[in-house]
Design an enzyme around this catalytic site. Structure first.
Site, PDB file in Angstrom:
ATOM      1  N   ASP A  14      13.764  -8.538  -4.982  1.00  0.00           N
ATOM      2  CA  ASP A  14      12.340  -8.564  -4.467  1.00  0.00           C
ATOM      3  C   ASP A  14      12.060  -7.363  -3.805  1.00  0.00           C
ATOM      4  OD1 ASP A  14       9.818  -9.920  -3.419  1.00  0.00           O
ATOM      5  OD2 ASP A  14      10.879 -10.055  -1.369  1.00  0.00           O
ATOM      6  N   SER A  15      10.678  -7.225  -3.249  1.00  0.00           N
ATOM      7  CA  SER A  15      10.332  -5.862  -2.540  1.00  0.00           C
ATOM      8  C   SER A  15      11.235  -5.827  -1.289  1.00  0.00           C
ATOM      9  CB  SER A  15       8.825  -5.823  -2.518  1.00  0.00           C
ATOM     10  OG  SER A  15       8.537  -7.244  -1.736  1.00  0.00           O
ATOM     11  N   TYR A  64       5.419  -3.784  -1.830  1.00  0.00           N
ATOM     12  CA  TYR A  64       5.123  -3.358  -3.044  1.00  0.00           C
ATOM     13  C   TYR A  64       3.736  -3.840  -3.321  1.00  0.00           C
ATOM     14  CZ  TYR A  64      10.049  -2.869  -4.864  1.00  0.00           C
ATOM     15  OH  TYR A  64      11.129  -2.394  -5.098  1.00  0.00           O
ATOM     16  N   GLY A  65       3.046  -4.876  -2.449  1.00  0.00           N
ATOM     17  CA  GLY A  65       1.835  -5.609  -2.860  1.00  0.00           C
ATOM     18  C   GLY A  65       0.605  -4.568  -2.697  1.00  0.00           C
ATOM     19  N   CYS A  87       9.463 -11.468  -6.942  1.00  0.00           N
ATOM     20  CA  CYS A  87       8.399 -10.884  -6.279  1.00  0.00           C
ATOM     21  C   CYS A  87       7.109 -11.315  -7.121  1.00  0.00           C
ATOM     22  CB  CYS A  87       8.597  -9.279  -6.072  1.00  0.00           C
ATOM     23  SG  CYS A  87       7.210  -8.400  -5.218  1.00  0.00           S
ATOM     24  N   GLU A 109       5.927 -11.647   8.890  1.00  0.00           N
ATOM     25  CA  GLU A 109       6.931 -10.413   9.094  1.00  0.00           C
ATOM     26  C   GLU A 109       7.002 -10.629  10.675  1.00  0.00           C
ATOM     27  OE1 GLU A 109       7.824  -7.214   6.859  1.00  0.00           O
ATOM     28  OE2 GLU A 109       8.098  -8.594   5.347  1.00  0.00           O
ATOM     29  N   CYS A 125       2.876 -15.269  -3.584  1.00  0.00           N
ATOM     30  CA  CYS A 125       3.707 -14.235  -2.749  1.00  0.00           C
ATOM     31  C   CYS A 125       4.767 -15.058  -2.100  1.00  0.00           C
ATOM     32  CB  CYS A 125       2.801 -13.693  -1.639  1.00  0.00           C
ATOM     33  SG  CYS A 125       3.352 -12.613  -0.482  1.00  0.00           S
ATOM     34  N   HIS A 140       6.383 -14.347   0.713  1.00  0.00           N
ATOM     35  CA  HIS A 140       6.286 -14.953   2.152  1.00  0.00           C
ATOM     36  C   HIS A 140       5.405 -16.036   2.506  1.00  0.00           C
ATOM     37  CE1 HIS A 140       7.355 -10.762   2.149  1.00  0.00           C
ATOM     38  NE2 HIS A 140       7.461 -10.477   3.703  1.00  0.00           N
TER      39      HIS A 140
HETATM   40  N1  DGL Z   1       7.323  -9.951  -2.052  1.00  0.00           N
HETATM   41  C1  DGL Z   1       6.050  -9.591  -2.227  1.00  0.00           C
HETATM   42  C2  DGL Z   1       5.498 -10.587  -3.463  1.00  0.00           C
HETATM   43  O1  DGL Z   1       5.964 -11.656  -3.650  1.00  0.00           O
HETATM   44  C3  DGL Z   1       5.126  -9.507  -1.028  1.00  0.00           C
HETATM   45  C4  DGL Z   1       5.469  -8.428  -0.217  1.00  0.00           C
HETATM   46  C5  DGL Z   1       5.054  -7.191  -0.770  1.00  0.00           C
HETATM   47  O2  DGL Z   1       4.003  -6.844  -0.676  1.00  0.00           O
HETATM   48  O3  DGL Z   1       6.166  -6.270  -1.374  1.00  0.00           O
HETATM   49  O4  DGL Z   1       4.153 -10.365  -3.724  1.00  0.00           O
END
Ligand code: DGL
Length: 284
Positions: free
Chosen positions: A13-14, A45-46, A76, A154, A186, A188
């Protein structure tokens, strides 16, 4: 039946959000070892361009392959949406993303209208929309990027009035348009699932990547696409991160439900080197 395979399940994941997926996989397959990579130095990464997300994804996958994983789970959503369609068939082990399986899960009880929420890159890619419409062209789909939600989560504001206000601001039109199912696109968002469920009401089914991925892995094991561990191999699990930021321990506990994971920090350039090595080998 394919032969047993004690190599780890690779998950990336990011950042730490993918631990919501790792946690569900660990609970569903307790004998399996997990090799997790969270690119915490380069998160998010988003909000990055698709080209950058693709390059990061290729590096993350090359790193996991160098750790001998038997399957790669792109936990991710941003990677699954923006990079996987091009990458999915390029590797010696199966690569599973959350978009296709998330769309399938959302369609299980034939909703008339599905809402999708995610990062800007995920929403702009239209990947969920395509995945739904190719399976069910008559389903109505609406989506909304919610970029403020990741930083609020976060910050640990799972039950905070500000998060509630941001949800209201972003998602009131979607709720009022009468969606029957909501894809939490996502990693999160499972942490604010109760708040989202409360906001959309009990008749709206929320679908998250973790449940969907457990389902996909189960199918891969049952169809002999991947071999299962034949001993309890969970002690071999290892969690790699590229940075330990200020919120690291708090987030680890929130996403994974524990603090005592075997975590090793690596440098980002180890990811870049893993890709360069793989590319050099493939040219030989
Ligand atoms: N892990 C990213 C997702 O599921 C969320 C966090 C990011 O923007 O990297 O899209």
């Amino acid at each position: 039946m394919c032969s047993p395979n004690n190599n780890p399940i690779g998950i990336f994941d990011s950042g730490l959000g993918g631990l919501t997926v790792a946690r569900a996989i660990r609970n569903a397959f307790p004998n399996e070892a997990i090799c997790y990579l969270g690119d915490t130095a380069r998160v998010p990464y988003g909000s990055k361009s698709p080209d950058t997300v693709k390059r990061y994804a290729r590096e993350d996958i090359a790193f996991l392959l160098s750790r001998n994983v038997k399957v790669i789970v792109a936990a991710c959503n941003t990677v699954s949406a923006a990079a996987l369609p091009e990458l999915i068939n390029c590797y010696p082990v199966p690569v599973l993303g959350v978009v296709e399986i998330g769309a399938e899960t959302a369609l299980e009880d034939a909703p008339k209208k599905i809402g999708i929420i995610g990062t800007e890159t995920t929403v702009r890619s239209q990947a969920y929309v395509r995945a739904i419409l190719k399976r069910s062209p008559e389903t109505e789909v609406v989506q909304k990027a919610c970029p403020l939600l990741v930083p609020l989560i976060e910050e640990g504001w799972f039950e905070h009035d500000v998060t509630r206000m941001v949800i209201e601001e972003y998602l009131a039109p979607m709720r009022d348009s009468g969606v029957n199912s909501l894809i939490l696109g996502c990693t999160h968002y499972p942490l604010i699932r109760p708040m989202l469920q409360d906001f959309f009401g009990p008749s709206v089914r929320t679908v998250d990547s973790a449940d969907a991925m457990v389902h996909a892995l189960n199918t891969a094991f049952n169809s002999n696409q991947i071999g299962r561990a034949n001993t309890n191999n969970s002690a071999a699990s290892l969690y790699y991160v590229t940075d330990r930021g200020t919120h690291f321990s708090k987030l680890l506990a929130a996403f994974m439900g524990e603090n005592d994971l075997p975590v090793e920090q690596i440098r980002c350039d180890e990811l870049t080197l893993a890709l360069e090595k793989r590319e050099a080998e493939s040219k030989k």
